[in-house]
Write an enzyme that holds these catalytic residues in place. Structure first.
Site, short mmCIF file in Angstrom:
data_model
loop_
_atom_site.label_atom_id
_atom_site.label_comp_id
_atom_site.label_asym_id
_atom_site.label_seq_id
_atom_site.Cartn_x
_atom_site.Cartn_y
_atom_site.Cartn_z
NE ARG A 182 36.10 -2.85 10.75
CZ ARG A 182 36.30 -3.23 9.48
NH1 ARG A 182 37.36 -3.94 9.17
NH2 ARG A 182 35.42 -2.92 8.56
CB CYS A 240 36.19 -10.54 7.19
SG CYS A 240 36.42 -10.68 5.39
#
Length: 285
Positions: A182, A240
């Site tokens: 990601r 995050c």
């Protein structure tokens, strides 16, 4: 004060003169499910069996406000968060131990919020409920507990917004706690676009724990983070996807003795604004 506690230490403290308030924060990230598969229900898991005396805390409703422009799990309203903690029995003078189903992310979110708002004694059960070897209770609600007196007072440090996170990526160390794919922008199952904040360093949360879900020893964590640029007085921040797994990384840094701030809006907020820059690939820039 250590930020984590083992199951054996918790069992001992629960029989002591000043037992901790126990918070059960079982939660899983809600993503697309197979047809007919029910979503994860933390409250039902709690009802099926929890550490005796623990009170269930709902991450989505009590540790975050509604998803929107500020991300999927923005900060909760401070007054509402305080009320939820008092209902759970949290008092300023009583220790608190938080646990979840083992991943540690949700427990760390509660730990970070309580610490950021001024509670002096909060720890996370290392490895979560799977490490508990004592009996479980399967009744709802748990044993009656007097309402606590905790009044949250957010501190001036420990919290980053989007601009501060971008600046820290240039002046200090900003860790991206998501999975490496990601960060690199190879996949993005949830947010508008893949990639990372320019200058951020990839530091996946799952590399902070061993196969049993427990944190690596402090010296190993310290060596890991220093190899990634933390230490020697560098200011450190973490983000995050939505401020949950990032809280777990802040907890890992605390175990290693490295203070760090959290960008709660994280990638879900950053990537929602097309005007913000996005970097892709393994290079921070």
């Amino acid at each position: 004060m250590n930020a984590i506690i083992s199951a054996s230490e918790l069992a001992s403290e629960l029989t002591g003169e000043n037992p901790p308030v126990l918070l059960d924060v079982r939660w899983q990230l809600s993503v697309a499910k197979a047809a007919g598969e029910p979503p994860f229900d933390g409250r039902a898991e709690y009802a099926a069996g929890h550490i005796p005396g623990a009170v269930f805390v709902d991450l989505d409703r009590e540790l975050a406000s509604a998803a929107g422009a500020r991300g999927r799990h923005p900060l909760p309203d401070v007054a509402e968060f305080g009320a939820a903690m008092r209902r759970a029995g949290v008092s300023a003078a009583a220790p608190v131990v938080v646990y979840d189903g083992g991943q540690g992310w949700a427990a760390a979110r509660a730990w970070w919020l309580l610490r950021w708002t001024g509670h002096p004694d909060v720890r996370v059960l290392d490895g979560g409920l799977p490490t508990w070897e004592g009996p479980l209770q399967s009744s709802v609600p748990g044993p009656a507990r007097a309402e606590g007196d905790f009044r949250p007072m957010p501190g001036p440090a420990g919290l980053l917004d989007a601009d501060a996170a971008a600046a820290l990526a240039r002046s200090g160390v900003l860790f991206d706690a998501r999975a490496g794919e990601r960060y690199r922008g190879e996949v993005e199952p949830i947010d508008r676009v893949g990639g990372h904040i320019p200058g951020a360093v990839s530091a996946p949360t799952n590399e902070n724990v061993g196969p049993d879900g427990r944190f690596l020893p402090p010296e190993e964590l310290g060596a890991r983070f220093k190899a990634l640029g933390a230490g020697d007085g560098s200011e450190v921040g973490v983000y995050c996807g939505s401020g949950v797994s990032g809280a777990h990384e802040v907890l890992a840094l605390a175990v290693a003795g490295i203070p760090a701030a959290l960008y709660v809006g994280s990638w879900s907020e950053w990537s929602s604004d097309p005007s913000r820059p996005v970097a892709v690939g393994p290079d921070p820039q």
